[in-house]
Enzyme design. Sequence first.
Site, short mmCIF file in Angstrom:
data_model
loop_
_atom_site.label_atom_id
_atom_site.label_comp_id
_atom_site.label_asym_id
_atom_site.label_seq_id
_atom_site.Cartn_x
_atom_site.Cartn_y
_atom_site.Cartn_z
N CYS A 249 0.86 -1.20 0.00
CA CYS A 249 0.00 0.00 0.00
C CYS A 249 0.89 1.24 0.00
O CYS A 249 0.78 2.12 0.86
CB CYS A 249 -0.95 0.02 1.19
SG CYS A 249 -1.88 -1.50 1.45
N ALA A 250 1.80 1.30 -0.96
CA ALA A 250 2.94 2.22 -0.89
C ALA A 250 2.69 3.63 -1.39
O ALA A 250 3.48 4.53 -1.09
CB ALA A 250 4.11 1.62 -1.68
N ALA A 251 1.66 3.85 -2.20
CA ALA A 251 1.42 5.19 -2.73
C ALA A 251 1.07 6.16 -1.58
O ALA A 251 0.48 5.74 -0.59
CB ALA A 251 0.29 5.16 -3.75
N GLY A 253 4.24 7.15 -2.04
CA GLY A 253 5.65 6.80 -2.19
C GLY A 253 6.59 7.42 -1.18
O GLY A 253 7.79 7.13 -1.22
N GLY A 254 6.10 8.24 -0.28
CA GLY A 254 6.97 8.90 0.68
C GLY A 254 7.72 7.93 1.58
O GLY A 254 8.92 8.09 1.84
N LYS A 255 7.02 6.92 2.08
CA LYS A 255 7.68 5.95 2.96
C LYS A 255 8.68 5.09 2.19
O LYS A 255 9.77 4.80 2.70
CB LYS A 255 6.63 5.08 3.66
CG LYS A 255 5.78 5.84 4.69
CD LYS A 255 4.87 4.89 5.44
CE LYS A 255 4.01 5.65 6.43
NZ LYS A 255 3.00 6.52 5.76
N ASP A 299 -2.86 -6.37 -5.37
CA ASP A 299 -3.84 -6.43 -4.27
C ASP A 299 -3.16 -7.09 -3.08
O ASP A 299 -2.72 -8.24 -3.14
CB ASP A 299 -5.05 -7.26 -4.73
CG ASP A 299 -6.17 -7.27 -3.70
OD1 ASP A 299 -5.92 -6.97 -2.53
OD2 ASP A 299 -7.31 -7.59 -4.09
N ASP A 317 1.44 -0.27 5.75
CA ASP A 317 0.81 1.01 6.09
C ASP A 317 -0.63 0.91 5.56
O ASP A 317 -0.93 1.32 4.45
CB ASP A 317 1.57 2.16 5.45
CG ASP A 317 0.98 3.51 5.80
OD1 ASP A 317 0.17 3.57 6.73
OD2 ASP A 317 1.32 4.51 5.12
N CYS A 370 -2.46 5.70 10.14
CA CYS A 370 -2.47 7.12 10.52
C CYS A 370 -3.78 7.44 11.23
O CYS A 370 -4.45 8.43 10.93
CB CYS A 370 -2.26 8.03 9.31
SG CYS A 370 -3.47 7.84 7.98
#
Length: 433
Positions: A249-251, A253-255, A299, A317, A370
């Site tokens: 769930c990377a978008a 992309g900051g992490k 997915d 995340d 978050c």
Amino acid sequence: MSLRRLAFETLMDITERGAYANLRLKTAQAGLPVRDAKWLAALVYETLDHLYYLDYVLVFYARGRLQAPVRGVLRLGVCELLFMRTPQSAACDESVKLVKEIGKQKLAGYVNGVLRTIAREKDNPPPLPEEPIERLRVQYSWPGWLIEQWVDRFGVEQAELLLRTHAPGMQLRAQPPFTTKELKQALENRGLDYIQGKWMPDCLRLNEGINIAEEALFVEGKLTVQSEGSMLVCAACKVGPKMRVLDVCAAPGGKSAYLYALGGEDIELHSWELHPHRKALLDKTLARLNVSAQTKMQDATVLQEEYRGYFDVVLLDVPCSGLGVAAGKPDIRYQKSPEAIEDLVKIQRNILDTCCEYVRPGGALIYASCTISERENEQQVNEFLSRRADFAPDDLSGALHDELLEKENWQVQLLPHLHGTEGFFVARMKKKL
């Protein structure tokens, strides 16, 4: 279309039709002069931030049930009167013009009367409810069901401090090989005031926001926007040289970019995202920041057998209610419900049960969100550990400041009023050998 009409249409799309405030505002601001764009955003966000209180005032002064369009006009007008620097006469007169502009000419006198009465009584506002939950709901414009949960968990005093704490503002970090020292110097050369993060020295908090998309250092991939809470999640991963790392769930992309910065160029980084438009955003971010990663549209609830037991670190995340960042995104508060959270819990559980299979024996599984929600956070990871005897809590000492680990050494709920960050949660678990 007048500027206030634009604010009205934007607000109505958010409150009546479920649009996301940040996306809707970008559309509304397109082509506007900078000053007008800032004013538009300020009016819409201030109205959303005080929505329940504005409605409480309107119930007190406005007779009868309000039609949604008229209520929208009055919400904006009352917000200008009570929370912005707009002169009283301008707030009233422009609201009258607006109600005519949307085709409600017959109600112009009514709108004028209500607003002038509120302006006249500005220093003698309606008394707040005496019952604690209802008072907090009205005073701070957060949903009552959530306040009840936070009061049960933290007590009235701490819950109120949490509700009244503002978002920390724009936070930046340098992307290697550009350094934090060089970023500090660049900000000082521009006359931009900042303070260093309390928990992460790489975090620089600006005292005033900037148009980041037009900043040369941003375009060149030397800096990026990332909150201190988000950076702490990455620190909890304890990435090191030559590790195999998966960011699910990377978008946007900051992490992923910070994991790459922390681990060095020889880590093997994989970044997955479900949705095509978010995958495109992920690729764009990593390309701008010169991050080498294997990105994939995937997915997270569907097991990929070829990666079973492959990674040293897996970061989840997960999709969540976002209540930990709702101080800066007030529309989030009004879009959530206990039922919606239960739906999210099911998704989170599926992601956990699937992606834990990618962790090698001895490797780490990092669960993050978050939000400030026991159901999504503490209960979620505790239930996972009760299902999976092959995983155990893993110490975060050395990765996070000891002060953050006073209660548990393997999980932490960041709280804005206590830690000065957004409300992130992070837990570190280890797959047994």
